[in-house]
Design a protein around this motif. Structure first.
Motif, PDB file in Angstrom:
ATOM      1  N   ARG A 281      38.344 -25.818  -5.964  1.00 12.26           N
ATOM      2  CA  ARG A 281      38.975 -27.126  -5.420  1.00 12.26           C
ATOM      3  C   ARG A 281      40.102 -26.857  -4.202  1.00 12.26           C
ATOM      4  O   ARG A 281      40.203 -27.880  -3.428  1.00 12.26           O
ATOM      5  N   ALA A 282      40.836 -25.531  -4.371  1.00 12.99           N
ATOM      6  CA  ALA A 282      41.875 -25.285  -3.418  1.00 12.99           C
ATOM      7  C   ALA A 282      41.802 -23.721  -3.332  1.00 12.99           C
ATOM      8  O   ALA A 282      41.347 -22.940  -4.019  1.00 12.99           O
ATOM      9  N   LEU A 283      42.451 -23.184  -2.514  1.00 17.16           N
ATOM     10  CA  LEU A 283      42.977 -21.796  -2.337  1.00 17.16           C
ATOM     11  C   LEU A 283      43.177 -21.282  -3.671  1.00 17.16           C
ATOM     12  O   LEU A 283      44.286 -22.000  -4.078  1.00 17.16           O
ATOM     13  N   PRO A 284      42.728 -20.564  -4.315  1.00 14.89           N
ATOM     14  CA  PRO A 284      42.937 -20.361  -5.771  1.00 14.89           C
ATOM     15  C   PRO A 284      44.121 -19.010  -5.977  1.00 14.89           C
ATOM     16  O   PRO A 284      44.374 -18.091  -4.898  1.00 14.89           O
ATOM     17  N   THR A 285      44.898 -18.986  -6.995  1.00 13.78           N
ATOM     18  CA  THR A 285      45.645 -18.268  -7.370  1.00 13.78           C
ATOM     19  C   THR A 285      44.942 -16.901  -7.913  1.00 13.78           C
ATOM     20  O   THR A 285      43.917 -17.188  -8.900  1.00 13.78           O
ATOM     21  N   MET A 286      44.988 -15.628  -7.448  1.00 16.16           N
ATOM     22  CA  MET A 286      44.032 -14.636  -8.020  1.00 16.16           C
ATOM     23  C   MET A 286      45.066 -13.664  -8.954  1.00 16.16           C
ATOM     24  O   MET A 286      46.279 -13.469  -8.553  1.00 16.16           O
ATOM     25  N   ILE A 308      43.658 -11.658   0.899  1.00 16.99           N
ATOM     26  CA  ILE A 308      43.756 -12.592   2.112  1.00 16.99           C
ATOM     27  C   ILE A 308      42.982 -13.887   1.881  1.00 16.99           C
ATOM     28  O   ILE A 308      41.800 -13.812   1.969  1.00 16.99           O
ATOM     29  N   LEU A 309      43.504 -15.011   1.515  1.00 17.43           N
ATOM     30  CA  LEU A 309      42.830 -16.270   1.281  1.00 17.43           C
ATOM     31  C   LEU A 309      42.771 -17.278   2.436  1.00 17.43           C
ATOM     32  O   LEU A 309      43.732 -17.750   2.706  1.00 17.43           O
ATOM     33  N   GLU A 333      42.205 -19.115  -9.944  1.00 15.51           N
ATOM     34  CA  GLU A 333      42.196 -20.386 -10.728  1.00 15.51           C
ATOM     35  C   GLU A 333      42.881 -21.451  -9.597  1.00 15.51           C
ATOM     36  O   GLU A 333      43.765 -21.135  -8.691  1.00 15.51           O
TER      37      GLU A 333
ATOM     38  N   ILE B  17      51.510 -14.282   4.163  1.00 17.97           N
ATOM     39  CA  ILE B  17      50.223 -15.007   3.596  1.00 17.97           C
ATOM     40  C   ILE B  17      50.255 -15.529   2.227  1.00 17.97           C
ATOM     41  O   ILE B  17      49.651 -16.002   1.771  1.00 17.97           O
ATOM     42  N   GLN B  29      48.577 -13.481  -7.642  1.00 12.96           N
ATOM     43  CA  GLN B  29      48.978 -13.590  -6.170  1.00 12.96           C
ATOM     44  C   GLN B  29      48.529 -15.280  -5.815  1.00 12.96           C
ATOM     45  O   GLN B  29      47.457 -15.900  -6.131  1.00 12.96           O
ATOM     46  N   PRO B  31      48.337 -18.197  -2.946  1.00 12.79           N
ATOM     47  CA  PRO B  31      48.182 -18.434  -1.393  1.00 12.79           C
ATOM     48  C   PRO B  31      49.183 -19.354  -0.830  1.00 12.79           C
ATOM     49  O   PRO B  31      49.680 -20.253  -1.547  1.00 12.79           O
ATOM     50  N   ASP B  33      48.961 -22.584   0.150  1.00 12.88           N
ATOM     51  CA  ASP B  33      48.135 -24.020  -0.030  1.00 12.88           C
ATOM     52  C   ASP B  33      48.609 -24.959  -0.566  1.00 12.88           C
ATOM     53  O   ASP B  33      49.089 -24.856  -2.017  1.00 12.88           O
ATOM     54  N   ASN B  36      47.492 -25.881  -4.094  1.00 15.25           N
ATOM     55  CA  ASN B  36      47.525 -24.792  -5.281  1.00 15.25           C
ATOM     56  C   ASN B  36      48.762 -25.199  -5.912  1.00 15.25           C
ATOM     57  O   ASN B  36      49.901 -25.305  -5.600  1.00 15.25           O
TER      58      ASN B  36
END
Lengths: 336, 59
Positions: A281-286, A308-309, A333, B17, B29, B31, B33, B36
């Motif tokens: 849905r969006a750049l996720p949290t890793m 690097i997203l 997520e 970043i 981590q 991003p 966005d 988010n």
């Protein structure tokens, strides 16, 4: 005559009616059980559903096989801290609210309680969010209020129906509420099902499954999707490297995810790009995990990948390392 | 509001970043966005006067 009958049936009961994802509680990527430490207020449990409760550790949540004949799983809400209100909710992404906003919609589900001695007031709400699209404050409760007083919602959240006691019993039955989603500027819809009593007994259960939100003023049969289809829908919001059926943070070395094999032994940046299992849905949290199930680092090397997203369909990473292999686990997520 | 244990800026080639957050014992981590929700929570946390750890972008 036969053709007319088929057409009528299709038009009356078209597919893709249900705007709820994982309404039959089949997908449980994070875990199948959420107890103290993982059952806080405003925390996601079974896929797409999160807890709303008057405090933390109010209920344990499990993926249950206590079900009606129409389902394989339900979500079981087990009272842990007494005399508090609790429930579950799902936020519908703005893109998936098309057709709902501005129309009459119906929320339906099947439910039962283990005893009606205390859990004798279960309610359901269709809530409109008129704040920024997809920037929903997921904890929509401002004040839980007294028993049988509907919780006060935060700014930008509005009850579209007037929630009332559904008189859920100890037998499975289907319940529904309808409302016109007519709040000006609504961008998201939240469905919320909760126990509205303030005198509960530890060990009492509320079971819910087959949650459906559809256009119209009547509840149709629950729309069954294949497990694979439902899983992909969930992975837009949460996905993991662990095998399905293995909880996130599981301790052990089986089924490690290999990010890199066959590098040289120089202490240099090593990494690459990987594709998400479905576009997120969006750049996720890793979040990364080692074999002990601790977050932060992968197992080898014992470092956190530098992520690097730049896209919702792939991610790039590197670690400065002498290691010739990289393995561990991760989650991505992008929940609402 | 989220009660992060810590929030640390991350860099690549000197460019900011993202963030590393520690929240309820979990390290993740995040991003840059606006869509988010963790990023949104970090901005709210900062607006409340909390301090982000910034070790700079030196490689």
């Amino acid at each position: 005559m036969a053709i007319q009958k088929v057409i009528s049936s299709v038009l009356d009961n078209p597919g893709r009616r249900n705007h709820i994802i994982n309404g039959n509680m089949q997908v449980a990527q994070r875990n199948t059980s959420f107890t103290s430490g993982s059952n806080n207020d405003d925390v996601y449990t079974l896929d797409r559903f999160y807890i709303l409760s008057d405090g933390n550790d109010i209920i344990d949540v499990t993926q249950s096989t206590e079900v009606p004949s129409t389902a394989l799983n339900s979500i079981a809400l087990d009272v842990e801290t007494v005399n508090k209100k609790f429930g579950i909710a799902q936020i519908i992404e703005n893109k998936n609210c098309s057709g709902l906003i501005g129309n009459t919609v119906t929320l339906s589900f099947e439910a039962k309680v283990s005893a009606t001695t205390k859990l004798d007031n279960v309610k359901a709400a269709i809530v409109a969010w008129d704040g920024t699209a997809d920037s929903v404050t997921s904890d929509i409760i401002s004040a839980w209020g007294a028993e049988d007083t509907n919780p006060t919602l935060i700014a930008n959240a509005t009850y579209e129906n007037t929630p009332a006691n559904l008189n859920v019993t100890t037998s499975w039955a289907k319940y529904s509420v309808s409302a016109s989603v007519d709040t000006s500027g609504a961008n998201n819809i939240i469905v919320f099902i909760w126990s509205d009593v303030t005198d509960t007994t530890a060990g009492d259960f509320l079971y819910i499954t087959n949650i459906q939100l559809e256009v119209g003023s009547t509840a149709s049969d629950f729309e069954q999707k294949s497990f694979g289809e439902e899983l992909v829908l969930c992975q837009r919001y949460f996905q993991k490297s662990y095998a399905q059926g293995t909880p996130v943070g599981n301790a052990g070395s089986a089924n490690r995810y290999y990010y890199l094999i066959g590098g040289n032994a120089d202490n240099i940046n090593k990494g690459g790009s990987l594709t998400f299992q479905t576009q997120m849905r969006a750049l996720p949290t890793m979040t990364f995990y080692n074999d002990a199930g601790a977050s932060g680092n992968i197992q080898l090397p014992a470092s956190a990948p530098n992520v690097i997203l730049l896209s919702t369909h792939h991610w790039t990473f590197y670690i400065t390392t002498t290691s010739r292999e990289m393995y561990g686990h991760h989650t991505a997520e992008a929940e609402l | 509001m989220r009660n992060f244990t810590s929030v640390t800026k991350t860099y690549y080639n000197g460019e900011h970043i993202g963030y590393i957050i520690v929240d309820n014992g979990k390290t993740s981590q995040v991003p840059l966005d606006f869509n988010n929700t963790d990023y949104q929570d970090i901005q709210e946390w900062i607006a409340e006067g909390n301090t982000v750890i910034d070790n700079g972008g030196g490689e």
